[in-house]
Design a protein around this motif. Structure first.
Motif, short mmCIF file in Angstrom:
data_model
loop_
_atom_site.label_atom_id
_atom_site.label_comp_id
_atom_site.label_asym_id
_atom_site.label_seq_id
_atom_site.Cartn_x
_atom_site.Cartn_y
_atom_site.Cartn_z
N PRO A 78 42.76 8.55 -6.69
CA PRO A 78 42.61 7.86 -7.97
C PRO A 78 42.45 6.36 -7.76
O PRO A 78 42.98 5.80 -6.79
N THR A 79 41.73 5.72 -8.64
CA THR A 79 41.49 4.28 -8.53
C THR A 79 42.80 3.51 -8.47
O THR A 79 42.91 2.51 -7.76
N SER A 80 43.79 3.99 -9.17
CA SER A 80 45.08 3.28 -9.21
C SER A 80 45.78 3.27 -7.86
O SER A 80 46.69 2.47 -7.63
N LEU A 81 45.36 4.17 -6.92
CA LEU A 81 46.01 4.24 -5.60
C LEU A 81 45.12 3.71 -4.48
O LEU A 81 45.49 3.82 -3.30
N HIS A 82 43.97 3.15 -4.80
CA HIS A 82 43.07 2.65 -3.76
C HIS A 82 43.74 1.59 -2.90
O HIS A 82 43.45 1.47 -1.69
N SER A 83 44.64 0.83 -3.46
CA SER A 83 45.31 -0.23 -2.69
C SER A 83 46.19 0.32 -1.58
O SER A 83 46.57 -0.41 -0.66
N LYS A 84 46.54 1.60 -1.65
CA LYS A 84 47.38 2.22 -0.63
C LYS A 84 46.55 2.67 0.58
O LYS A 84 47.11 2.92 1.65
N TYR A 85 45.26 2.79 0.36
CA TYR A 85 44.38 3.28 1.43
C TYR A 85 43.46 2.13 1.88
O TYR A 85 42.28 2.07 1.52
N VAL A 86 43.99 1.19 2.67
CA VAL A 86 43.23 0.03 3.16
C VAL A 86 42.67 0.36 4.55
O VAL A 86 43.44 0.68 5.47
N PRO A 87 41.35 0.34 4.73
CA PRO A 87 40.74 0.74 6.01
C PRO A 87 41.21 -0.07 7.21
O PRO A 87 41.21 0.42 8.35
N SER A 88 41.67 -1.30 6.99
CA SER A 88 42.05 -2.17 8.11
C SER A 88 43.53 -2.09 8.45
O SER A 88 43.99 -2.79 9.35
N LYS A 89 44.28 -1.24 7.74
CA LYS A 89 45.72 -1.17 7.98
C LYS A 89 46.15 0.27 8.21
O LYS A 89 45.52 1.21 7.71
N PRO A 90 47.23 0.45 8.96
CA PRO A 90 47.78 1.81 9.10
C PRO A 90 48.17 2.35 7.71
O PRO A 90 48.53 1.59 6.81
N PHE A 91 48.12 3.67 7.57
CA PHE A 91 48.43 4.29 6.27
C PHE A 91 49.88 4.77 6.26
O PHE A 91 50.33 5.46 7.19
N SER A 92 50.58 4.38 5.23
CA SER A 92 51.95 4.86 5.04
C SER A 92 51.93 6.00 4.02
O SER A 92 51.38 5.85 2.92
N CYS A 93 52.47 7.14 4.43
CA CYS A 93 52.53 8.28 3.50
C CYS A 93 53.18 7.83 2.19
O CYS A 93 54.14 7.04 2.19
#
Length: 525
Positions: A6-21
């Protein structure tokens, strides 16, 4: 390309940073996102694949409503998103139906909004009327209470007048009754004395001023043991001796035999008579008839002047002794009149009281008038009390925060189905009426509002209805939904003895829904 987020969660998926569950359980390299391998326990690292069983894929559905679907539906060959984005890795061609769905949903929302808008307009009318009705009701209660106070004061006055009028009436009735009882007692005493004298004279066949066992034994109707003869012993048990004089007969014998005693039939003999004998017999017969008429006249005179006769009889009874008893020279004639005296006694024993005298009638009429006036005021008091009670009950009914359900007061609604008519009387009871002629069954009595915490007025409960065979007491839950009219639209029995009713009413229409604007832009959940 980041898919399924969802658009509201795009900030959680940053291509330049590790992803936190998203559940914070671990952090993984960003390239592990959507690699078709489930690394996060919440499945948040695989929003665009079906790798995680608990993952969720977001359908963007441009032009319609964004939705989340289980991630295992992604790439399964079935178009679950109206824009077909869940089948991006397959060869399946999904038609974009988002526009059509948006138009359909918009039409449904508009219809719902229009329904609530129209319903809210009627609801406002109901609430406005409720305010007026409640105000009128309270005013009426106040007026009735004032009228009641006046009537209760008047009732006290009427009661005092009634009691005052009933005192002389009661006294007059008691005097009348006492006099009548005294007169009746005198008449009965005279009748008894006459009957007793005639009976003694009839029994004393040898004119010795005694009734002997031989004389009484002739009257077999006095034998209580009808199967055997009337023995001397049985006769003596009645007399108490071999013979009794007049006073003893009066005291001990008369009451024993008076109800069964019958005069003996005089035997008739056929003899040849000449004309002189016939003339003499005729003259004697006429003389007896004259004497009988005179005897009847004396009895009537005794009845009319009972007090004088009582004194005379009492004096005669005092002077009469065993040796002084004189045989009536017309004893045989008196015997023939015993039945006549007894018949006359029936008239004397008449229990019908005479009419009241004019003064008593006047007092009774005055008391009746006072009672009627009291009863009329009392009726008015009861009527006003009933009206006040009914109005207060109506005022105490919970008809919604703003009186939106006030139109239900004293109203009943029917729902027809194949076998039954269901009738719900709001705030009272609900019944199941058989169309086959059976008796009505109460399925519940008004209990309470039972809707959800945010709006308890969306449901009402009827409890403690008739008990089912080997089951619980019947109950009914009424669910309200917005409608233009007050009507039942469905009745079911989802659970044995527990009924569910769907009821449409403007009172359930929502002002918020009525004011909602439909936005054609993309909506996201």
């Amino acid at each position: 390309m980041l898919r399924g987020v969802p658009t509201s969660l795009h900030s959680k998926y940053v291509p330049s940073k590790p992803f936190s569950c998203l559940d914070g359980s671990t952090t993984i390299p960003v390239e592990f996102v959507n690699d078709d391998y489930c690394d996060c326990r919440d499945g948040s690292d695989e929003p665009g694949t079906s790798a995680c069983p608990n993952g969720r894929f977001f359908c963007e559905n441009k032009g319609y409503i964004g939705t989340l679907i289980p991630s295992h539906l992604v790439g399964d060959g079935v178009c679950d998103c109206c824009d077909g984005s869940d089948e991006y890795e397959t060869t399946i061609v999904c038609n974009n139906t988002c526009f059509e769905l948006a138009q359909k949903t918009k039409a449904e929302h508009e219809a719902k909004r229009a329904l609530h808008e129209a319903g809210v307009a009627k609801k406002k009318e109901i609430m406005a009327k409720s305010i007026v009705t409640q105000s009128t009701r309270l005013t009426r209660i106040n007026e009735l209470e004032q009228d009641l106070q006046k009537l209760e004061n008047e009732l006290k006055e009427k009661e005092e007048l009634k009691q005052k009028a009933e005192i002389p009436e009661t006294e007059a009735k008691e005097r009348h009754h006492k006099l009548w009882e005294e007169q009746r007692a005198v008449r009965e005493a005279i009748a008894r004395d006459n009957q007793m004298r005639e009976m003694f004279a009839d029994l004393d066949t040898n004119n010795d001023s005694l009734v002997s066992t031989e004389e009484l034994q002739k009257h077999t109707e006095l034998d209580t043991d009808l199967e055997n003869e009337f023995t001397v012993g049985e006769v003596r048990s009645i007399l108490g001796a071999d013979s009794v004089n007049f006073d003893e007969f009066n005291v001990t014998v008369f009451e024993q035999i008076s109800n069964s005693y019958q005069p003996l039939q005089q035997p008739s003999t056929e003899t040849s008579v000449d004309l002189d004998d016939l003339a003499a017999a005729t003259e004697a017969h006429l003389k007896k008839e004259k004497e009988a008429a005179e005897a009847d006249a004396r009895l009537k005179q005794e009845e009319t002047h009972f007090k004088e006769e009582e004194e005379e009889e009492a004096a005669a009874a005092t002077e009469t002794t065993e040796g002084d008893y004189e045989e009536d020279p017309n004893r045989q004639e008196a015997s023939s009149h015993i039945a006549t005296s007894l018949d006359h006694g029936k008239h004397i024993h008449d229990d019908t009281p005479p009419e009241y005298d004019d003064e008593a009638k006047r007092l009774i009429e005055i008391a009746d008038h006072a009672r009627n006036e009291y009863s009329e005021v009392e009726r008015k008091v009861h009527d006003i009390k009933r009206q006040i009670e009914d109005l207060k009950k109506q005022s105490d009914v919970d008809v919604g925060i703003h009186g939106e359900y006030s139109a239900f007061i004293d109203q009943c609604y029917d729902y027809e189905e194949r076998e039954y008519t269901y009738r719900t009387c709001m705030f009272k009871d609900a019944k199941q009426i058989s169309k086959g002629g059976g008796s009505d069954v109460t399925i519940g009595y008004w209990d309470s509002w039972s809707g959800p915490a945010d709006n308890k007025y969306l449901k009402m409960k009827y409890s403690n209805g008739a008990t089912c065979w080997n089951g619980p007491a019947r109950s009914l839950t009424v669910t309200f939904q917005c409608g233009i009219e007050h009507k039942i639209v469905d009745v079911r029995e989802p659970t044995r003895c527990e009924y569910a009713m769907l009821f449409e009413t403007p009172s359930a229409c929502d002002e918020t829904i009525a004011a909602t604007l439909i936005h054609p832009d993309h909506q996201e959940f």
